[in-house]
Design a protein around this motif. Structure first.
Motif, PDB file in Angstrom:
ATOM      1  N   PHE A 114       0.865  -1.184   0.000  1.00 19.24           N
ATOM      2  CA  PHE A 114       0.000   0.000   0.000  1.00 19.24           C
ATOM      3  C   PHE A 114       0.896   1.226   0.000  1.00 19.24           C
ATOM      4  O   PHE A 114       1.771   1.366   0.858  1.00 19.24           O
ATOM      5  N   THR A 115       0.668   2.142  -0.940  1.00 18.27           N
ATOM      6  CA  THR A 115       1.464   3.364  -1.045  1.00 18.27           C
ATOM      7  C   THR A 115       0.576   4.565  -0.759  1.00 18.27           C
ATOM      8  O   THR A 115      -0.456   4.760  -1.420  1.00 18.27           O
ATOM      9  N   ALA A 116       0.972   5.369   0.208  1.00 19.32           N
ATOM     10  CA  ALA A 116       0.172   6.535   0.597  1.00 19.32           C
ATOM     11  C   ALA A 116       0.230   7.599  -0.488  1.00 19.32           C
ATOM     12  O   ALA A 116       1.310   8.022  -0.893  1.00 19.32           O
ATOM     13  N   MET A 117      -0.941   8.014  -0.960  1.00 19.05           N
ATOM     14  CA  MET A 117      -1.040   9.080  -1.951  1.00 19.05           C
ATOM     15  C   MET A 117      -1.242  10.449  -1.310  1.00 19.05           C
ATOM     16  O   MET A 117      -1.032  11.472  -1.954  1.00 19.05           O
ATOM     17  N   VAL A 118      -1.687  10.453  -0.052  1.00 20.89           N
ATOM     18  CA  VAL A 118      -1.882  11.706   0.675  1.00 20.89           C
ATOM     19  C   VAL A 118      -1.297  11.561   2.081  1.00 20.89           C
ATOM     20  O   VAL A 118      -1.247  10.455   2.639  1.00 20.89           O
ATOM     21  N   ARG A 119      -0.866  12.676   2.637  1.00 20.29           N
ATOM     22  CA  ARG A 119      -0.358  12.694   4.004  1.00 20.29           C
ATOM     23  C   ARG A 119      -1.529  12.597   4.964  1.00 20.29           C
ATOM     24  O   ARG A 119      -2.481  13.363   4.894  1.00 20.29           O
ATOM     25  N   ASN A 145       7.838   1.021   5.334  1.00 20.14           N
ATOM     26  CA  ASN A 145       9.138   1.390   4.756  1.00 20.14           C
ATOM     27  C   ASN A 145      10.280   0.542   5.321  1.00 20.14           C
ATOM     28  O   ASN A 145      11.367   1.044   5.603  1.00 20.14           O
ATOM     29  N   GLY A 146      10.009  -0.746   5.515  1.00 20.39           N
ATOM     30  CA  GLY A 146      11.037  -1.627   6.047  1.00 20.39           C
ATOM     31  C   GLY A 146      11.120  -1.649   7.555  1.00 20.39           C
ATOM     32  O   GLY A 146      11.897  -2.427   8.122  1.00 20.39           O
ATOM     33  N   GLU A 147      10.338  -0.812   8.232  1.00 19.02           N
ATOM     34  CA  GLU A 147      10.320  -0.777   9.695  1.00 19.02           C
ATOM     35  C   GLU A 147       9.171  -1.647  10.212  1.00 19.02           C
ATOM     36  O   GLU A 147       8.033  -1.516   9.759  1.00 19.02           O
ATOM     37  N   MET A 148       9.459  -2.519  11.159  1.00 23.31           N
ATOM     38  CA  MET A 148       8.433  -3.382  11.727  1.00 23.31           C
ATOM     39  C   MET A 148       7.576  -2.592  12.709  1.00 23.31           C
ATOM     40  O   MET A 148       8.088  -1.948  13.624  1.00 23.31           O
ATOM     41  N   LEU A 149       6.256  -2.644  12.517  1.00 25.83           N
ATOM     42  CA  LEU A 149       5.334  -1.949  13.405  1.00 25.83           C
ATOM     43  C   LEU A 149       4.752  -2.894  14.455  1.00 25.83           C
ATOM     44  O   LEU A 149       4.896  -2.666  15.651  1.00 25.83           O
ATOM     45  N   VAL A 150       4.057  -3.941  14.020  1.00 24.07           N
ATOM     46  CA  VAL A 150       3.478  -4.927  14.932  1.00 24.07           C
ATOM     47  C   VAL A 150       3.653  -6.313  14.322  1.00 24.07           C
ATOM     48  O   VAL A 150       3.836  -6.456  13.107  1.00 24.07           O
ATOM     49  N   THR A 151       3.562  -7.333  15.181  1.00 25.11           N
ATOM     50  CA  THR A 151       3.838  -8.708  14.744  1.00 25.11           C
ATOM     51  C   THR A 151       2.853  -9.673  15.394  1.00 25.11           C
ATOM     52  O   THR A 151       2.358  -9.422  16.498  1.00 25.11           O
ATOM     53  N   THR A 152       2.576 -10.761  14.701  1.00 27.38           N
ATOM     54  CA  THR A 152       1.827 -11.887  15.277  1.00 27.38           C
ATOM     55  C   THR A 152       2.557 -13.181  14.938  1.00 27.38           C
ATOM     56  O   THR A 152       3.200 -13.285  13.896  1.00 27.38           O
ATOM     57  N   TRP A 153       2.450 -14.164  15.848  1.00 27.75           N
ATOM     58  CA  TRP A 153       2.968 -15.501  15.530  1.00 27.75           C
ATOM     59  C   TRP A 153       2.193 -16.546  16.305  1.00 27.75           C
ATOM     60  O   TRP A 153       1.484 -16.249  17.264  1.00 27.75           O
ATOM     61  N   ASN A 154       2.313 -17.771  15.857  1.00 29.33           N
ATOM     62  CA  ASN A 154       1.710 -18.878  16.594  1.00 29.33           C
ATOM     63  C   ASN A 154       2.806 -19.826  17.050  1.00 29.33           C
ATOM     64  O   ASN A 154       3.952 -19.752  16.600  1.00 29.33           O
ATOM     65  N   THR A 155       2.452 -20.704  17.945  1.00 33.14           N
ATOM     66  CA  THR A 155       3.408 -21.667  18.472  1.00 33.14           C
ATOM     67  C   THR A 155       3.524 -22.867  17.547  1.00 33.14           C
ATOM     68  O   THR A 155       2.664 -23.132  16.717  1.00 33.14           O
ATOM     69  N   GLN A 172       0.748   7.448  11.130  1.00 33.81           N
ATOM     70  CA  GLN A 172       0.766   8.597  10.222  1.00 33.81           C
ATOM     71  C   GLN A 172       1.721   8.296   9.078  1.00 33.81           C
ATOM     72  O   GLN A 172       2.847   7.838   9.285  1.00 33.81           O
ATOM     73  N   LEU A 173       1.258   8.563   7.862  1.00 31.93           N
ATOM     74  CA  LEU A 173       2.067   8.313   6.674  1.00 31.93           C
ATOM     75  C   LEU A 173       2.283   9.602   5.902  1.00 31.93           C
ATOM     76  O   LEU A 173       1.413  10.465   5.852  1.00 31.93           O
ATOM     77  N   GLU A 174       3.470   9.688   5.306  1.00 30.24           N
ATOM     78  CA  GLU A 174       3.761  10.757   4.363  1.00 30.24           C
ATOM     79  C   GLU A 174       3.500  10.234   2.950  1.00 30.24           C
ATOM     80  O   GLU A 174       3.406   9.026   2.725  1.00 30.24           O
ATOM     81  N   VAL A 175       3.356  11.151   2.025  1.00 21.48           N
ATOM     82  CA  VAL A 175       3.141  10.743   0.636  1.00 21.48           C
ATOM     83  C   VAL A 175       4.311   9.880   0.172  1.00 21.48           C
ATOM     84  O   VAL A 175       5.475  10.242   0.347  1.00 21.48           O
ATOM     85  N   GLY A 176       4.009   8.704  -0.376  1.00 18.45           N
ATOM     86  CA  GLY A 176       5.042   7.800  -0.858  1.00 18.45           C
ATOM     87  C   GLY A 176       5.437   6.710   0.113  1.00 18.45           C
ATOM     88  O   GLY A 176       6.145   5.765  -0.270  1.00 18.45           O
ATOM     89  N   ASP A 177       4.995   6.810   1.372  1.00 20.30           N
ATOM     90  CA  ASP A 177       5.292   5.742   2.332  1.00 20.30           C
ATOM     91  C   ASP A 177       4.605   4.445   1.904  1.00 20.30           C
ATOM     92  O   ASP A 177       3.476   4.451   1.390  1.00 20.30           O
ATOM     93  N   GLY A 178       5.306   3.336   2.148  1.00 13.71           N
ATOM     94  CA  GLY A 178       4.768   2.034   1.778  1.00 13.71           C
ATOM     95  C   GLY A 178       4.497   1.170   3.001  1.00 13.71           C
ATOM     96  O   GLY A 178       5.308   1.110   3.927  1.00 13.71           O
ATOM     97  N   VAL A 179       3.351   0.501   3.007  1.00 12.06           N
ATOM     98  CA  VAL A 179       2.960  -0.380   4.109  1.00 12.06           C
ATOM     99  C   VAL A 179       2.623  -1.745   3.516  1.00 12.06           C
ATOM    100  O   VAL A 179       1.918  -1.829   2.505  1.00 12.06           O
ATOM    101  N   TYR A 180       3.111  -2.797   4.168  1.00 12.25           N
ATOM    102  CA  TYR A 180       2.879  -4.150   3.660  1.00 12.25           C
ATOM    103  C   TYR A 180       2.993  -5.155   4.800  1.00 12.25           C
ATOM    104  O   TYR A 180       3.393  -4.808   5.927  1.00 12.25           O
TER     105      TYR A 180
END
Length: 207
Positions: A114-119, A145-155, A172-180
């Motif tokens: 996902f790429t932010a088109m607006v701030r 942008n390569g930074e880990m925000l939150v995580t889930t895992w199972n046993t 909060q995202l700036e224009v062009g930030d990527g989330v995946y």
């Protein structure tokens, strides 16, 4: 014709009676005219207020529709079939290929990003499912942008074979930030037509 006393008095009072009657009629007409004037002004003012409010509401709707971009998407991991995804030898962005909605076209199913088109401030949520009988466990993270925000895992054990998890973040995202969503190296997911694994995001407000 000879007039009696009453007739003679009436002839004497008739002019003043007529004058008084005409005066009363004029007063009634003036009161009626004043009433209609007041009521007409009242309804005109009410109509003016309602018209002004309607115009303000139209202007507000127009400002909101132009000032607030519409951005929202939701997708599932597989567009057909079923089975495991992974393991991969490196951390790998997941491609959620079955797109339920993509208002604003900010999500790319070919890359899973996902790429932010607006701030602005956005909300993201994902779900994860593992069916890991005899396989590595499932670990995924929401990335910005390569930074880990939150995580889930199972046993990874013989008791908890079918497990699911989810997580959410508001960022909060700036224009062009990527989330995946990233699948960790040597980990697996399972998905089929039931769409256990999903990725969703939407704009809350611009900043």
């Amino acid at each position: 014709m000879v007039l009696g006393p009453w007739d003679r008095n009436w002839e004497r009072w008739r002019p003043s009676y007529r004058a008084e009657k005409n005066k009363n009629n004029d007063n009634n007409n003036n009161l009626l005219s004043l009433y209609y004037t007041v009521m007409l002004r009242f309804y005109y003012e009410i109509f003016s207020v309602i018209t002004a409010q309607e115009e303000e509401l139209k202007a507000l709707k127009k400002r909101l529709s132009t000032a607030q971009p519409k951005v929202a998407f939701s997708a599932a991991l597989r567009d057909s079939g079923g089975g495991h995804i992974g393991p991969f030898t490196t951390n790998t962005p997941l491609q959620y290929k079955r797109v339920f909605s993509n208002t604003g076209s900010s999500y790319n199913p070919a890359t899973g990003i996902f790429t932010a088109m607006v701030r602005g401030v956005y909300c993201f949520r994902y779900s994860m499912y593992g069916n890991n009988s005899g396989r590595p466990n499932s670990v995924v993270s929401l990335m910005k942008n390569g930074e880990m925000l939150v995580t889930t895992w199972n046993t990874d054990d013989s008791v908890n074979v079918h497990e699911s998890a989810s997580n959410t973040a508001v960022v909060q995202l700036e224009v062009g930030d990527g989330v995946y969503i990233q699948l960790w190296a040597n980990r697996v997911l399972y998905d089929d037509r039931n769409n256990y694994n999903t990725f969703t995001g939407f704009l809350l407000f611009t900043v």
